[in-house]
Design an enzyme around this catalytic site. Structure first.
Site, PDB file in Angstrom:
ATOM      1  N   GLY A 211       0.834  -1.204   0.000  1.00 13.84           N
ATOM      2  CA  GLY A 211       0.000   0.000   0.000  1.00 13.84           C
ATOM      3  C   GLY A 211       0.860   1.241   0.000  1.00 13.84           C
ATOM      4  N   ASN A 212       0.270   2.382   0.310  1.00 13.15           N
ATOM      5  CA  ASN A 212       1.061   3.616   0.402  1.00 13.15           C
ATOM      6  C   ASN A 212       0.453   4.531   1.451  1.00 13.15           C
ATOM      7  OD1 ASN A 212      -0.877   5.510  -0.935  1.00 13.15           O
ATOM      8  ND2 ASN A 212      -0.590   4.058  -2.627  1.00 13.15           N
ATOM      9  N   HIS A 213       1.133   5.672   1.701  1.00 17.63           N
ATOM     10  CA  HIS A 213       0.745   6.533   2.825  1.00 17.63           C
ATOM     11  C   HIS A 213      -0.352   7.543   2.492  1.00 17.63           C
ATOM     12  CE1 HIS A 213       3.805   5.008   5.440  1.00 17.63           C
ATOM     13  NE2 HIS A 213       4.754   5.239   4.550  1.00 17.63           N
ATOM     14  N   ALA A 279      -4.019   7.631  -4.963  1.00 17.62           N
ATOM     15  CA  ALA A 279      -2.648   7.139  -5.153  1.00 17.62           C
ATOM     16  C   ALA A 279      -2.760   5.641  -5.408  1.00 17.62           C
ATOM     17  CB  ALA A 279      -1.818   7.415  -3.916  1.00 17.62           C
TER      18      ALA A 279
END
Ligand code: CTP
Length: 402
Positions: A211-213, A279
């Site tokens: 995943g990402n932030h 994102a």
């Protein structure tokens, strides 16, 4: 939620018996979430007291250019006029309406009226023959030619005992009238907007993911702005802690890029504007293990396969939609963003650079450059994401019918 929520409402009260109803009007405006300031004529004070109105509005009430007890303090009608998002004059007597129409400025309320740049609503209140008099009708017409909006008087028993048209509209009717009028004039009224927000999670096994932030804050701010401008919104959101509840926002929660792709394609052909701020993961594990992967001592490798580029897929099938992408870049920012704009067939791209302090992932602020398809660049300062969302929509609105 009322469209009046958060609006600054200046209420002008003039000297008619209906002024007693203005106290209730203040109450309803406050209940709708508006900030209210009251300006009243000297004659209005015979019908309702400034104390009542200041208590209900929680603000000082203005009646003259100087305060009685502090003669040296000048009340600034210009500031007050410019403070207001809307100016409502209720009740509006024949005398005040005639002065407004002719530009007479012999009291504080009239000076404020001449200074106000915001929409002005007036709710006439007078006896039936005064209401029908050609002079009054001429005032109505002149004021409407200035862009002022009449809230017509009702029919019924008047203070004189006569029956006819001239009763000030009831406070509830005044609120409903203004709300309806504002909503009907919103720039995105009747338009549908698709927004993607947040990260996507790509499963490795039943408990792990890539995943990402991304916090989703930018996309949720865009959704709020779009509904405030009158749009119906489809918000397709990856996993975030954020929530949003609004009758004009359809929130669809997804987890993976594939799910986001499907959700977006379900609604894309109905929308007028699509803004892809999510994102999205560019890669996902080529296979998802059905059982939790056990720890081993050797180096572990996960094969990754590309996800579908949602934005590019929308660019390919674009018809009348105004399609906006985001670009998060670390180097050659403008060049990369412009390349994405043309290669994905976008109408505009919003560039945010990770080199800008305070901009990008997880932050409450963002610093963006809006680039349209003619490669016109509009750069904005670092500011809260809600304000960035307003800037983005202002730029879209300027280009919507091109
Ligand atoms: N995007 C998308 N689908 C993907 C990846 C990205 O729709 N699978 C969208 C994002 O929502 C954003 C835009 O594409 O609006 C740009 O994302 P970004 O990651 O900056 O660009 P990429 O095209 O993925 O290129 P790169 O990662 O190489 O910079």
């Amino acid at each position: 939620m009322s469209i009046l929520s958060g609006k600054k409402v200046l209420l002008g009260i003039t000297g008619g018996i209906a002024a007693y109803k203005s106290a209730y009007l203040v109450r309803l405006l406050i209940k709708a979430g508006a900030s209210v300031k009251v300006v009243m004529t000297e004659n209005a004070k015979d019908f309702v007291t400034p104390l009542t109105l200041s208590t209900l509005s929680k603000n000082k009430v203005y009646t003259s250019f100087t305060d009685e007890e502090e003669n040296e303090v000048w009340n600034n009608h210009v500031d007050l006029g410019l403070w207001a998002d809307i100016f409502v004059i209720a009740p509006a007597t024949a005398n005040t309406l005639s002065k407004m129409a002719s530009g007479t400025s012999d009291n504080f309320l009239l000076a404020t009226y001449l200074s106000a740049k915001c929409p002005v609503y007036f709710a006439p209140a007078m006896d039936l023959d005064m209401y029908q008099h050609p002079s009054t009708k001429k005032s109505f017409k002149t004021l409407q030619s200035f862009g002022n909006i009449i809230i017509p008087a009702g029919h019924g028993e008047l203070a004189s005992g006569l029956i006819g048209q001239g009763r000030m509209a009831e406070p509830e009717e005044i609120i409903a009238f203004i709300e309806k009028d504002i909503v009907s004039k919103l720039p995105l009224k009747g338009k549908k907007v698709l927004i993607t927000a947040g990260p996507t999670y790509e499963a490795i096994d039943p408990v792990r993911f890539i995943g990402n932030h991304s916090s989703g804050k930018m996309g949720y701010a865009l959704a709020t702005t779009a509904v405030n401008l009158g749009a119906e919104v489809f918000l397709i959101s990856g996993p975030t802690h954020l929530d949003i509840q609004h009758s004009h926002i359809k929130l669809v929660r997804i987890t993976s890029a594939e799910e986001m792709y499907n959700a977006v394609h379900q609604v894309y052909n109905q929308v007028d504007i699509a803004i892809l701020s999510a994102a999205v993961a560019d890669y996902k594990p080529a296979t998802v293990a059905s059982q939790k992967i056990k720890k081993k001592t050797a180096v572990m490798q996960i094969d990754l396969a590309p996800t579908k580029d949602i934005l590019a897929s929308l660019g390919e099938i674009k018809e009348t939609q105004f399609l906006v992408g985001f670009a998060l870049e670390t180097n050659n920012e403008l060049e990369n963003a412009k390349n994405k704009l043309s290669s994905k067939n976008l109408d505009a791209i919003v560039l945010n650079s990770l080199n800008d302090k305070g901009a990008g992932f997880g932050k409450p602020t963002n610093k963006v450059t809006f680039i349209d398809k003619n490669l016109t660049e509009v750069a904005f300062f670092l500011k809260p994401k809600q304000e960035v969302a307003t800037d983005i929509f202002n730029e879209i609105l300027k280009r919507l019918d091109d």
